[in-house]
Write a protein that holds these residues in place. Structure first.
Motif, PDB file in Angstrom:
ATOM      1  N   ILE A 197       0.841  -1.193   0.000  1.00  0.00           N
ATOM      2  CA  ILE A 197       0.000   0.000   0.000  1.00  0.00           C
ATOM      3  C   ILE A 197       0.880   1.248   0.000  1.00  0.00           C
ATOM      4  CG2 ILE A 197      -1.730   1.321   1.274  1.00  0.00           C
ATOM      5  CD1 ILE A 197      -2.676  -1.366   2.467  1.00  0.00           C
ATOM      6  N   HIS A 198       0.690   2.101  -1.001  1.00  0.00           N
ATOM      7  CA  HIS A 198       1.396   3.382  -1.048  1.00  0.00           C
ATOM      8  C   HIS A 198       0.706   4.431  -0.192  1.00  0.00           C
ATOM      9  CE1 HIS A 198       3.322   2.571  -5.266  1.00  0.00           C
ATOM     10  NE2 HIS A 198       4.125   2.199  -4.284  1.00  0.00           N
ATOM     11  N   CYS A 199      -0.618   4.501  -0.295  1.00  0.00           N
ATOM     12  CA  CYS A 199      -1.345   5.616   0.303  1.00  0.00           C
ATOM     13  C   CYS A 199      -2.763   5.187   0.656  1.00  0.00           C
ATOM     14  CB  CYS A 199      -1.369   6.784  -0.678  1.00  0.00           C
ATOM     15  SG  CYS A 199      -2.114   8.294  -0.037  1.00  0.00           S
ATOM     16  N   LEU A 200      -3.245   5.685   1.776  1.00  0.00           N
ATOM     17  CA  LEU A 200      -4.617   5.431   2.215  1.00  0.00           C
ATOM     18  C   LEU A 200      -5.088   6.649   2.987  1.00  0.00           C
ATOM     19  CD1 LEU A 200      -7.108   3.606   2.885  1.00  0.00           C
ATOM     20  CD2 LEU A 200      -5.795   2.743   4.826  1.00  0.00           C
ATOM     21  N   TYR A 201      -6.233   7.192   2.611  1.00  0.00           N
ATOM     22  CA  TYR A 201      -6.764   8.318   3.378  1.00  0.00           C
ATOM     23  C   TYR A 201      -8.287   8.329   3.336  1.00  0.00           C
ATOM     24  CZ  TYR A 201      -7.397  10.965  -1.036  1.00  0.00           C
ATOM     25  OH  TYR A 201      -7.757  11.374  -2.291  1.00  0.00           O
ATOM     26  N   VAL A 202      -8.865   8.960   4.342  1.00  0.00           N
ATOM     27  CA  VAL A 202     -10.290   9.275   4.395  1.00  0.00           C
ATOM     28  C   VAL A 202     -10.392  10.768   4.658  1.00  0.00           C
ATOM     29  CG1 VAL A 202     -12.459   8.943   5.640  1.00  0.00           C
ATOM     30  CG2 VAL A 202     -10.947   6.981   5.221  1.00  0.00           C
ATOM     31  N   TYR A 203     -11.255  11.455   3.880  1.00  0.00           N
ATOM     32  CA  TYR A 203     -11.294  12.919   3.936  1.00  0.00           C
ATOM     33  C   TYR A 203     -12.686  13.393   3.526  1.00  0.00           C
ATOM     34  CZ  TYR A 203      -9.911  17.739   2.915  1.00  0.00           C
ATOM     35  OH  TYR A 203      -9.810  19.106   2.897  1.00  0.00           O
ATOM     36  N   PRO A 204     -13.179  14.498   4.122  1.00  0.00           N
ATOM     37  CA  PRO A 204     -12.651  15.252   5.260  1.00  0.00           C
ATOM     38  C   PRO A 204     -12.982  14.562   6.579  1.00  0.00           C
ATOM     39  CG  PRO A 204     -14.681  16.248   4.511  1.00  0.00           C
ATOM     40  CD  PRO A 204     -14.398  15.118   3.560  1.00  0.00           C
TER      41      PRO A 204
END
Length: 257
Positions: A84-91
């Motif tokens: 996994i390079h990147c994981l986000y939840v936003y906002p």
């Protein structure tokens, strides 16, 4: 109408339909096509992007980017694993609703379907890093730490040789003078590097700027987190994205300007 979040897989065929997969950058921003070009090359290396959409919200609420470990853009050896390079939840209003776990489960499910050894990730609790708590909650365990606040975590599916952090500290000692080593994986970094390149400071200090252009180069980078590295005489001054103001403040602290 379902109230459940929807997961969309983004690839080279439909990426134009999902411009918000590019790290909060408006599609009209000059950094946006740079990341599109980077992704188009990476899709052929097995890179996957999945977006989570919440009913009633136009933009994606969650994002995960991962790739077969042999093509990871981090200083790791993880062949046989998904990385996994990147994981986000936003906002923030979308956090603590299970979206991160949902995206992780998609990655883990794919690893199982492809009979891979597991899923690995570099995580931490600093800025621009996925927090370790989410991964521990989803069955990951700690393999190694690099002393810079970065942890190599693993969700193991098979008893096979484990991923390892490559010897980036030896690579770091090879850099003499002032260097920026980066990749176009992050459009914010690419924009910041251009600002530095065009500045008087770059010319005065003879800053050497190196773009990592292949997974192999990234896996032998002078830090574990290869998106952005600021280096002076073998010392890692920053391994995170920084603003131009922060860049200048670091140089002042090192008495370079």
């Amino acid at each position: 109408m379902s109230s459940d979040p929807k997961i969309i897989t983004v690839d080279k065929k439909n990426i134009a339909d999902y411009p918000d997969c590019i790290c909060f950058i408006n599609a009209r921003h000059p950094a946006h096509p740079q990341k599109i070009n980077w992704l188009q090359k990476r899709f052929s290396e097995g890179l996957r992007i999945k977006l989570a959409y919440v009913p009633g919200q136009k933009k994606a609420a969650g994002f995960i980017e991962y790739v077969p470990g042999e093509n990871a853009w981090r200083a790791v050896s993880a062949k046989g694993y998904l990385f996994i390079h990147c994981l986000y939840v936003y906002p923030n209003k979308n956090k603590n609703k299970g979206l991160g776990s949902m995206l992780l489960s998609e990655c883990i499910k794919e690893a199982r379907q492809k009979s891979m050894n597991g899923v690995a990730v570099i995580a931490g609790n600093g800025a621009f890093m996925a927090g370790t708590e989410l991964f521990y909650k989803n069955g990951f365990s700690l393999l190694e730490t690099d002393g810079q606040g970065n942890d190599l975590l693993l969700h193991k599916l098979k008893d096979e040789p484990l991923p390892v952090i490559n010897d980036w500290k030896t690579e770091l000692t090879k850099y003499k003078g002032l260097h920026i080593v980066y990749s176009k994986q992050c459009p914010w970094v690419a924009r910041m590097v251009k600002e530095v390149t065009d500045s008087k400071t770059a010319k005065q200090l003879n800053i050497q700027i190196t773009e990592l252009q292949t997974p192999a180069e990234a896996q032998h980078a002078p830090s574990l987190n290869t998106v952005f590295n600021l280096i002076y005489n073998g010392k890692l001054l920053s391994d995170r994205y920084i603003s131009l103001t922060r860049f200048n403040n670091i140089l002042k602290k090192e008495k370079l300007i």
